[in-house]
Design a protein around this motif. Sequence first.
Motif, short mmCIF file in Angstrom:
data_model
loop_
_atom_site.label_atom_id
_atom_site.label_comp_id
_atom_site.label_asym_id
_atom_site.label_seq_id
_atom_site.Cartn_x
_atom_site.Cartn_y
_atom_site.Cartn_z
N PRO A 1 0.81 -1.23 0.00
CA PRO A 1 0.00 0.00 0.00
C PRO A 1 0.84 1.27 0.00
O PRO A 1 0.48 2.26 -0.64
CB PRO A 1 -0.82 -0.12 1.29
CG PRO A 1 -0.83 -1.57 1.61
CD PRO A 1 0.49 -2.09 1.15
N LEU A 2 1.98 1.25 0.73
CA LEU A 2 2.83 2.44 0.78
C LEU A 2 3.47 2.72 -0.57
O LEU A 2 3.50 3.86 -1.03
CB LEU A 2 3.91 2.27 1.86
CG LEU A 2 3.42 2.26 3.30
CD1 LEU A 2 4.58 2.03 4.26
CD2 LEU A 2 2.72 3.58 3.63
N VAL A 3 4.00 1.66 -1.21
CA VAL A 3 4.64 1.84 -2.52
C VAL A 3 3.62 2.26 -3.57
O VAL A 3 3.88 3.16 -4.39
CB VAL A 3 5.36 0.54 -2.96
CG1 VAL A 3 5.92 0.69 -4.37
CG2 VAL A 3 6.48 0.20 -1.98
N VAL A 4 2.44 1.65 -3.54
CA VAL A 4 1.38 2.03 -4.48
C VAL A 4 0.97 3.47 -4.25
O VAL A 4 0.75 4.23 -5.20
CB VAL A 4 0.17 1.09 -4.33
CG1 VAL A 4 -1.01 1.61 -5.14
CG2 VAL A 4 0.52 -0.31 -4.81
N GLY A 5 0.89 3.89 -2.97
CA GLY A 5 0.54 5.26 -2.65
C GLY A 5 1.55 6.26 -3.19
O GLY A 5 1.19 7.36 -3.61
N VAL A 6 2.84 5.88 -3.19
CA VAL A 6 3.88 6.75 -3.74
C VAL A 6 3.82 6.80 -5.26
O VAL A 6 3.96 7.86 -5.87
CB VAL A 6 5.28 6.27 -3.28
CG1 VAL A 6 6.38 7.03 -4.01
CG2 VAL A 6 5.44 6.44 -1.78
N LEU A 7 3.57 5.65 -5.88
CA LEU A 7 3.60 5.56 -7.34
C LEU A 7 2.35 6.13 -8.01
O LEU A 7 2.42 6.64 -9.13
CB LEU A 7 3.77 4.10 -7.78
CG LEU A 7 5.11 3.43 -7.46
CD1 LEU A 7 5.07 1.97 -7.88
CD2 LEU A 7 6.25 4.14 -8.16
N LEU A 8 1.21 6.03 -7.31
CA LEU A 8 -0.06 6.39 -7.94
C LEU A 8 -0.66 7.63 -7.31
O LEU A 8 -0.48 7.90 -6.12
CB LEU A 8 -1.06 5.23 -7.83
CG LEU A 8 -0.63 3.89 -8.43
CD1 LEU A 8 -1.74 2.88 -8.27
CD2 LEU A 8 -0.27 4.05 -9.90
N SER A 9 -1.40 8.36 -8.07
CA SER A 9 -2.14 9.52 -7.56
C SER A 9 -3.50 9.07 -7.07
O SER A 9 -3.96 7.97 -7.33
CB SER A 9 -2.29 10.57 -8.66
OG SER A 9 -3.00 10.03 -9.76
N GLN A 10 -4.20 9.94 -6.38
CA GLN A 10 -5.51 9.60 -5.81
C GLN A 10 -6.55 9.29 -6.89
O GLN A 10 -7.48 8.54 -6.65
CB GLN A 10 -6.03 10.76 -4.94
CG GLN A 10 -5.21 10.98 -3.67
CD GLN A 10 -5.26 9.80 -2.73
OE1 GLN A 10 -6.29 9.18 -2.57
NE2 GLN A 10 -4.13 9.49 -2.12
N ASN A 11 -6.38 9.87 -8.09
CA ASN A 11 -7.39 9.61 -9.12
C ASN A 11 -7.26 8.24 -9.76
O ASN A 11 -7.98 7.90 -10.68
CB ASN A 11 -7.34 10.69 -10.21
CG ASN A 11 -5.98 10.76 -10.89
OD1 ASN A 11 -5.13 9.89 -10.69
ND2 ASN A 11 -5.79 11.81 -11.68
N ALA A 12 -6.30 7.43 -9.26
CA ALA A 12 -6.17 6.07 -9.77
C ALA A 12 -7.17 5.12 -9.14
O ALA A 12 -7.19 3.95 -9.45
CB ALA A 12 -4.75 5.56 -9.54
#
Length: 342
Positions: A146-157
């Motif tokens: 979840p942390l890595v995905v949160g860094v890689l992706l923006s909220q609109n994903a």
Amino acid sequence: MARSRLLPDNFTLYLVTTVVLASLLPASGRFAQVLEVATTVAVSLLFFLHGAKLSRQAILAGIGHWRLHLVVVASTFVLFPLLGWALKPLLQPLVTRDLYTGILYLCALPATVQSAIAFVSMARGNIPAAVCSASASTLLGVAFTPLVVGVLLSQNAGMGDPLDAMGRIGAQLLLPFIAGHLLRPWLAGFLQRRASVMKVVDQGSILLVVYAAFSHAVIDGLWSQVPLTALAGLLVVCAVLLGLVLVITTWSARRLGFSKEDEITIVFCGSKKSLVSGVPMAKVLFAANVAGAIVLPLMLFHQMQLMVCAVLAQRYAKRAQAAPSPAAVAAPGHTPQRTTLP
């Protein structure tokens, strides 16, 4: 006649059938609500049984090899995400926006357990270290993914707060896993005698989640938004990622002076991405209308890694068989023969 390892296995055929079924008969209305509850229960049961299956002795046997484990963790949660992010200008034009989001999600996932250990065993690598690395990767994925995905992706994903996602993953996946492991003394014997039960839950839960995810995506127009050129581009992207990681992990293991057995473990544990963990996590992390496109790259990468690693494991095994024994090397007049590295 035995099926070639280059051909899709039965489970891959089941996945394809499930996607076709969801495309033709997507779940909707009351049935979709019941399916949502069923998938949640099935996924929790899956991780409960995986916890009960995990051998504490096998973990302790390989846990002391900390340098190897650090390399595997770095490959899984650092190398993969960096490649997905750095290659964005090259890779994103080949696919749609949602598929590229799925690629970044794939890069953040933990390593697979069963197939990584199976390939390490086939290639004659360090099996205890593989069990420890692969199992630890699954547990670390609860926090790291979840942390890595949160860094890689923006909220609109379609993803919410990473910390909230960690809590939901912990409740739905980690707690059942811990409960199963605590009950292992009473369940281990049953699971060993009834291996088919584990297989049915393992594969059945993934198929349920895939059907639910693709049903939502199809209703929201997935296939009208994903042209054939994007699917072809997705094949190229997955091949590039897998090829780069295999080359880098092999080079790193040799550069750092690991033995051939440890190199095998690093290559196979550091290049895998888990379908078993990835599909349920996508259900928790992403909105239902994008989850289908998110897991599509993972499904394709899963089959590709099995096919490529099967060939690579066979090459490692053949070289191990061709290598001279220590006694033969020590024999007078013996000249060791060079073997070709994969």
